[in-house]
Design an enzyme around this catalytic site. Structure first.
Site, PDB file in Angstrom:
ATOM      1  N   ASP A 188      11.927 -52.160  81.472  1.00 37.70           N
ATOM      2  CA  ASP A 188      11.136 -53.151  82.194  1.00 37.70           C
ATOM      3  C   ASP A 188      12.088 -54.149  82.847  1.00 37.70           C
ATOM      4  O   ASP A 188      12.496 -55.134  82.247  1.00 37.70           O
ATOM      5  CB  ASP A 188      10.180 -53.867  81.245  1.00 37.70           C
ATOM      6  N   HIS A 193      12.051 -61.951  83.899  1.00 36.61           N
ATOM      7  CA  HIS A 193      12.548 -62.093  82.538  1.00 36.61           C
ATOM      8  C   HIS A 193      14.066 -62.291  82.461  1.00 36.61           C
ATOM      9  O   HIS A 193      14.613 -62.346  81.358  1.00 36.61           O
ATOM     10  CB  HIS A 193      12.126 -60.877  81.718  1.00 36.61           C
TER      11      HIS A 193
END
Length: 292
Positions: A188, A193
């Protein structure tokens, strides 16, 4: 409008072949905080290949790690900016225990598009089968800001409240400063993030932890606390992402074991200790295989 609900719902499923092995499983487990203490027999079930069990949350990254919140952006009728997308919730039903190594076929399909006024919600269902039949089914609820207002069905509404009464168990789990960077190795790669500039463009002060990392950490805590570490007991798991977690914070995980008429059901709420118990995971329910 970048989201064409009619086209998205009419499109047939997109299929892809996925494969995984024990290295993928161990990396996922490390990404959600397993392995502390490193020599604890309970942790070795998640980290040592000769004793390995697969936490069902691994299903959300199996075969490359690209989550539904990203995959839905390439579905027919969907053309939106990643910076306006948030993962709103996740459900998972495990039809059989997930093997340590496997190959399977995954079929993705948009099964609902809801009009929330200022946002749209897409529901992407993924059904995974192997040579023996259905293996797991998952649904990702994806919020897209600025894409509502076309007069469509609003869908479910209302934020679930934590169960009343004192929790049966409370555990705290620290989130490492580099937890999101480690979890990104499962596949991911959303820059939200890791990239401070992208995080600011998306409306956050700094990069945030993956919702699915919080999701996995919570399921592990329930399995270790209430299911004797037996990952095969998990039948289904659902949760709504109610807030963000920043790397370096501490999760407070409250669990209520459901009695009759639904034995085997655990309700869970997760908050952040450092921010006055700000709720980050709501409406979470883990159903064990002995549940009704």
């Amino acid at each position: 409008m970048p989201i064409d609900a009619t086209e998205a719902l009419a499109a047939g499923p997109r299929t892809r072949e996925i494969a995984w092995d024990d290295r993928d499983v161990r990396l996922y487990h490390l990404g959600i905080g397993a392995g502390v203490p490193a020599t604890d027999p309970g942790e070795l079930r998640y980290t040592l290949e000769s004793r390995l069990h697969v936490l069902p949350g691994f299903a959300t990254v199996a075969g490359g790690g690209v989550p539904g919140v990203i995959r839905v952006l390439s579905m027919p009728g969907v053309d939106v900016d990643l910076a306006r997308v948030l993962h709103g919730g996740q459900t998972l039903t495990v039809h059989r225990p997930i093997p340590v190594r496997g190959t399977a076929t995954a079929a993705d399909r948009v099964v609902a598009v809801h009009d929330k006024g200022r946002a749209a919600v897409l529901v992407l269902r993924t059904e995974v089968t192997d040579a023996e039949g259905p293996l797991w089914t998952e649904e990702a609820r994806v919020f897209v800001s600025g894409e509502g207002g076309w007069g469509g069905d609003r869908g479910p509404s209302g934020a679930p409240e934590p169960p009343a009464g004192k929790p049966d168990h409370i555990v705290e789990r620290p989130v490492r400063e580099d937890q999101a960077l480690l979890y990104r190795l499962t596949g991911d790669d959303n820059p939200l993030h890791a990239d401070p500039g992208f995080a600011v463009r998306a409306g956050f002060d700094r990069p945030v932890l993956h919702g699915l990392c919080t999701y996995g950490m919570t399921l592990k805590a329930v399995v270790d606390t209430l299911l004797g570490g037996d990952v095969t007991q998990v039948r289904s798991y659902e949760a709504r992402f109610a807030g963000v977690v920043y790397p370096g914070e501490t999760l407070r995980i409250r669990m209520w074991r459901q009695e009759a008429p639904d034995p085997g059901v655990v309700r869970v709420a997760v908050s952040v200790v450092e921010r006055d118990d700000a709720l980050v995971l709501a409406g979470a329910v883990v159903r064990a295989r002995d549940a009704g």
